[in-house]
Write an enzyme that holds these catalytic residues in place. Sequence first.
Site, PDB file in Angstrom:
ATOM      1  N   SER A 198      41.604  45.002  41.720  1.00 35.70           N
ATOM      2  CA  SER A 198      41.473  43.750  40.843  1.00 35.70           C
ATOM      3  C   SER A 198      42.295  43.573  39.884  1.00 35.70           C
ATOM      4  O   SER A 198      42.274  44.307  38.714  1.00 35.70           O
ATOM      5  CB  SER A 198      40.119  43.416  40.534  1.00 35.70           C
ATOM      6  OG  SER A 198      39.834  42.092  39.556  1.00 35.70           O
ATOM      7  N   ASP A 207      44.760  35.634  47.453  1.00 35.66           N
ATOM      8  CA  ASP A 207      44.512  34.192  47.288  1.00 35.66           C
ATOM      9  C   ASP A 207      45.308  33.142  48.220  1.00 35.66           C
ATOM     10  O   ASP A 207      45.084  32.179  48.650  1.00 35.66           O
ATOM     11  CB  ASP A 207      45.322  33.732  45.859  1.00 35.66           C
ATOM     12  CG  ASP A 207      44.338  34.185  44.761  1.00 35.66           C
ATOM     13  OD1 ASP A 207      43.273  34.477  44.999  1.00 35.66           O
ATOM     14  OD2 ASP A 207      45.025  34.214  43.539  1.00 35.66           O
TER      15      ASP A 207
END
Length: 432
Positions: A170, A318
């Site tokens: 992340s 994304d």
Amino acid sequence: MKSDSQVSVRSARNVRGSVSLPGDKSISHRYAMLAALADGPSHLENYSTGADCVSTLGCLRSLGVRWERKENADNVIEVQGSGLSLTAPKQPLDCGNSGSTIRMLSGILAGQRFSSEMAGDESLSRRPMERVIKPLTLMGARIASQSGRPPLRITGGDLKSIHYQMPVASAQVKTCLLFAGLLAEGESRIEEPMRTRDHGEVALRAFGANVERKGNEVRIRGGQRLKGIEARVPGDLSSAAFFLCAAALFPESQLTTTNLLMNPTRARLLDILMQMGLHISVTQLEEAHGELVGTLQVTGGRLKGAMIAGADTAALIDEIPVLAAIAPYTEQGIEVRDAKELRVKESDRIASIATNLRAMGAEVEEREDGLKIPGAQALRGAELESFSDHRIAMAFSIAALRAHGETLIRGSECAAISYPAFFSTLEGLVER
């Protein structure tokens, strides 16, 4: 035709034109936060227009940071740095829908000598925060949460350095820990399981910090001072993904995007689209504050399929919604693996994608950690839900361009989270 809560998208015959995109969200967040911690002023042009990045600015103002938006300018924000010490807020900090704001800012608040609370909207309140709570607690912060979810109440203070192996890849968590490491005593080492976008490291260097990388480990020494910068935020590549995929749907399409972010840890999207058959050429490539920026010339072609797995999934997290939305139109389809992270985004994106594709008549196999979407399918217009998720709303407006009939997307206003002008910009590029 657009109302406050829904947008209808008609099928198109081509995509053609030029688009200059709002500033990259990831960089805008980080520049604003580091400008707040810097000595002296920062001048940031093309700051993101998305609501998430506005949430970051609002939180910084509540922390005593002075900034202003310049009128009659290209989304220019001027920030007066407060040095490494901020001011205790008088009320809870409102992070809105922004996971980036709450996760990255928590690293800064952990190193401040006051208590603060961060909260957000209903969607944000469901998102997991244990991934920042655990390492920040190990560094010395005290954090109370609602079973690992917001709101977060952070009692900051003197932090000690950390050597932390991140269990989940992340970029937000990595940046959070780098920001905390900047405020800690000693050298912190953060190891990620696979390479994620490096905007945190690049931005810290732009503001004058020394950050070292060796393999998948990043190191930062605490107590370094930052200096304000003058910078233009490159165009958002994740927003460009929607227009690139729109162009990919039509063999005769021609699209130009200028001042676009070309960071290698984000540009995997371009590799995948070229492998699938989209013709992309890069011109005017240059470096600005450590980030690569360029112009793309895009021409449509026949779209093959793709397999997205492992490191590619992390790099494209994304962009997967829009790639999945156009998957039925490809020749071989698209398979997505290792994407369990999509289940804890603004919506459960795996379920949201599958639900909407099925509503448009597509065959989809939904898996715990991904999707398998066959190619050579014809879609029909349908009534779809955004699931209050900006990327779902935008992704299915692209799928609608090749569907038979009209598509209605309910809750489309959530696109403003990242790109308020998205639907009008898309309409300006479509030929019918």
